[in-house]
Scaffold this active site. Structure first.
Site, mmCIF file in Angstrom:
data_model
loop_
_atom_site.group_PDB
_atom_site.id
_atom_site.type_symbol
_atom_site.label_atom_id
_atom_site.label_comp_id
_atom_site.label_asym_id
_atom_site.label_seq_id
_atom_site.Cartn_x
_atom_site.Cartn_y
_atom_site.Cartn_z
ATOM 1 N N ASN A 1 -7.126 6.382 3.824
ATOM 2 C CA ASN A 1 -8.539 6.706 3.612
ATOM 3 C C ASN A 1 -8.860 8.182 3.777
ATOM 4 O O ASN A 1 -9.938 8.623 3.383
ATOM 5 C CB ASN A 1 -9.419 5.903 4.573
ATOM 6 N N ASN B 1 -9.435 3.731 -1.787
ATOM 7 C CA ASN B 1 -9.977 4.736 -0.869
ATOM 8 C C ASN B 1 -9.178 6.026 -0.829
ATOM 9 O O ASN B 1 -9.737 7.101 -0.619
ATOM 10 C CB ASN B 1 -10.112 4.147 0.535
ATOM 11 N N HIS C 1 0.826 -1.218 0.000
ATOM 12 C CA HIS C 1 0.000 0.000 0.000
ATOM 13 C C HIS C 1 0.861 1.269 0.000
ATOM 14 O O HIS C 1 0.365 2.342 -0.309
ATOM 15 C CB HIS C 1 -0.899 -0.017 1.243
ATOM 16 N N ASP D 1 -0.724 2.423 -5.301
ATOM 17 C CA ASP D 1 -0.777 0.999 -5.608
ATOM 18 C C ASP D 1 -2.083 0.691 -6.336
ATOM 19 O O ASP D 1 -3.084 1.375 -6.144
ATOM 20 C CB ASP D 1 -0.689 0.180 -4.313
#
Length: 193
Positions: free
Chosen positions: A71, A117, A22, A96
């Site tokens: 997020n 997100n 991530h 990513d």
């Protein structure tokens, strides 16, 4: 500041996430900063920022690693864009991408968030999806592993062997977008290798 670009490398803060799938966006902005011998410094927009130039007399790059979790990437991103007087057309988000095979880079501007997100929150905060995305493929998890767990795992041994080249290629893609435009960068990086 027509020749200034904000390059946001998405990821999560802290050592726990540093080398996970991530956080590949942050790895790419680290590479871009390293190429310019630029150090990251705290910024009031809840980010760490490094500044450098594409080339002598070239475009200015504002490289950002957000201190917020993925997020909630939108607030710091829009605050940095406002601070530097930049519109969404001068924002490049490196992130990513599950739906792209590992070791593949795809570029686009606008469109949906694909379930990412961080991208979703940035599009909401900027009030437009029309910013450049450098999508770095991490592939889907094997078997029945939850994608949410997959993205927070460290890269496997085989991936780690190729990772420096992938990060370098993604940094090259950012530079190509700034120097020659999105279409030129797509032609270069979407071609079969």
């Amino acid at each position: 500041m027509a020749d200034t670009w904000l390059v946001v490398g998405l990821g999560n803060p802290g050592p726990r996430y540093e080398r996970t799938r991530h956080n590949i966006g942050q790895m790419v902005v680290d590479e871009l900063a390293s190429r310019r011998s630029a150090a990251f410094r705290p910024h009031k927009a809840n980010a760490r920022v490094a500044e450098g130039w594409l080339s002598p007399g070239g475009a200015k790059l504002v490289l950002a690693k957000l201190n917020s979790y993925m997020n909630v990437s939108g607030g710091p991103t829009v605050n940095l864009a406002k601070f530097y007087g930049l519109g969404a057309d001068r924002v490049i988000v490196v992130h990513d991408e599950l739906d792209i095979p590992f070791d593949t880079i795809k570029l686009k501007s606008g469109g949906g968030h694909g379930g990412h997100n961080g991208v979703r929150d940035i599009a909401k905060a900027l009030a437009t999806p029309d910013f450049v995305r450098v999508r770095v493929g991490i592939g889907r998890p094997p078997g029945r592993q939850d994608p949410a767990d997959w993205v927070l795992d460290a890269f496997g041994a085989a991936e780690r062997a190729t990772l420096p080249i992938l990060v370098s290629d993604a940094a090259d893609a950012v530079e190509r977008v700034v120097e020659d435009g999105l279409v030129s960068a797509q032609q270069r990086f979407h071609a079969p290798r």
